[in-house]
Motif scaffolding. Sequence first.
Motif, short mmCIF file in Angstrom:
data_model
loop_
_atom_site.label_atom_id
_atom_site.label_comp_id
_atom_site.label_asym_id
_atom_site.label_seq_id
_atom_site.Cartn_x
_atom_site.Cartn_y
_atom_site.Cartn_z
N HIS A 1 0.81 -1.22 0.00
CA HIS A 1 0.00 0.00 0.00
C HIS A 1 0.85 1.27 0.00
N GLY A 2 0.17 2.41 -0.06
CA GLY A 2 0.83 3.70 -0.04
C GLY A 2 0.92 4.30 1.36
N PHE A 3 1.55 5.47 1.45
CA PHE A 3 1.70 6.19 2.72
C PHE A 3 0.33 6.55 3.27
N ASP B 1 -6.08 16.31 7.43
CA ASP B 1 -6.74 17.39 6.69
C ASP B 1 -5.79 17.99 5.65
N TYR B 2 -4.54 18.20 6.06
CA TYR B 2 -3.53 18.75 5.15
C TYR B 2 -3.25 17.77 4.01
N TRP B 3 -3.07 16.50 4.35
CA TRP B 3 -2.66 15.48 3.37
C TRP B 3 -3.71 15.29 2.29
N LEU C 1 -3.81 17.82 -0.65
CA LEU C 1 -2.72 17.96 -1.61
C LEU C 1 -3.26 17.85 -3.04
N PRO C 2 -2.75 18.64 -3.97
CA PRO C 2 -3.22 18.57 -5.36
C PRO C 2 -3.14 17.17 -5.96
N LEU C 3 -2.21 16.37 -5.47
CA LEU C 3 -2.05 15.00 -5.98
C LEU C 3 -3.33 14.19 -5.83
N PHE C 4 -4.13 14.52 -4.81
CA PHE C 4 -5.34 13.74 -4.51
C PHE C 4 -6.62 14.49 -4.88
N ALA C 5 -6.50 15.52 -5.69
CA ALA C 5 -7.66 16.35 -6.00
C ALA C 5 -8.79 15.55 -6.65
N GLN D 1 -15.11 8.79 0.31
CA GLN D 1 -14.12 9.74 0.82
C GLN D 1 -13.99 9.63 2.34
N ALA D 2 -15.13 9.46 3.01
CA ALA D 2 -15.13 9.35 4.47
C ALA D 2 -14.40 8.09 4.92
N ALA D 3 -14.53 6.99 4.17
CA ALA D 3 -13.86 5.75 4.52
C ALA D 3 -12.35 5.89 4.38
N VAL D 4 -11.90 6.57 3.34
CA VAL D 4 -10.46 6.79 3.15
C VAL D 4 -9.92 7.66 4.29
N ARG D 5 -10.65 8.69 4.63
CA ARG D 5 -10.23 9.58 5.72
C ARG D 5 -10.16 8.81 7.04
N GLN D 6 -11.14 7.97 7.29
CA GLN D 6 -11.15 7.21 8.54
C GLN D 6 -9.97 6.26 8.61
N GLY D 7 -9.61 5.66 7.48
CA GLY D 7 -8.45 4.79 7.45
C GLY D 7 -7.18 5.54 7.80
#
Length: 279
Positions: free
Chosen positions: A29-31, A156-158, A161-165, A175-181
């Motif tokens: 997986h990613g960071f 919130d900052y991460w 990032l434009p990379l994830f726009a 989106q909420a599930a990704v944030r919770q992870g």
Amino acid sequence: MRNTINGVSYFYQWLQPYRPALPTLVALHGFTGSSESFRPVFAEEGSYNVLAVDLIGHGRSSIYVHPMRYELPLLVEDLAQLLAKLGIERYGLYGYSMGARIALFWAVMEPAAVTHLLLESGSPGLADPAERLARQRHDRRLALRLLREPLVDFVDYWQELPLFASQKELPLVQQAAVRQGRLQQNKFGLAVSLVYGGTGKQPSCWSALPQLACEILYLAGEKDVKFRKIAHQMKQLQPEMTIKVVANAGHCIHLEQPTQVRHEIDQWFVKGSGPQSAD
């Protein structure tokens, strides 16, 4: 499941029931992610096994261990030993972003074991020493910010990032599930991962690209201009590499287009070395 390698406890899971007669694809997986991030891609059984690993400092793997264990040479050594302990001698690697950097470095270090290499939005690192030093300084500042602030502020900052726009086009529940992870991560583990396993710290793999003999597939998102450019720069050094640009996707392709990613993997990852074994 867990396995301790050189003092580091690695959590890993088979995303479908393990079948010894089929080849294995290892997913990294990613960071700020974990092995769970690949579950939507591999929701249905296929013609291969999928072993997803929580990388050091993430998910349910070790966090409070010596910082050098986060460095790519030692991390890849650990992961290769994990596969050896599972009795899997040859395998494919699939990495996203940070995981792609690790997968590429792994393929360079263990060329006899890696049959296939799938890089999703990944980089061979930075070839210019001055750029590496600048990136190390940037990552140290980011790590200090991460340690000083509440994790929610960093998340919130991460995510801004434009990379994830392009992820803002996903359904709100996704989106909420990704944030919770991300919020379930340990900020110390993330900080050490940035400093010791980040792009600036890792040895460059650019010069090693021409020597790679495994099958290589690079997935780039249509909306991810930076990594599409990196993919084509890599192909100049490794002409045998196949590039697939996935429509309507940004940096995290398997999040935005899981069905298409699965299709590309199914077409590319073919049975390799016969029956294996695993604990």
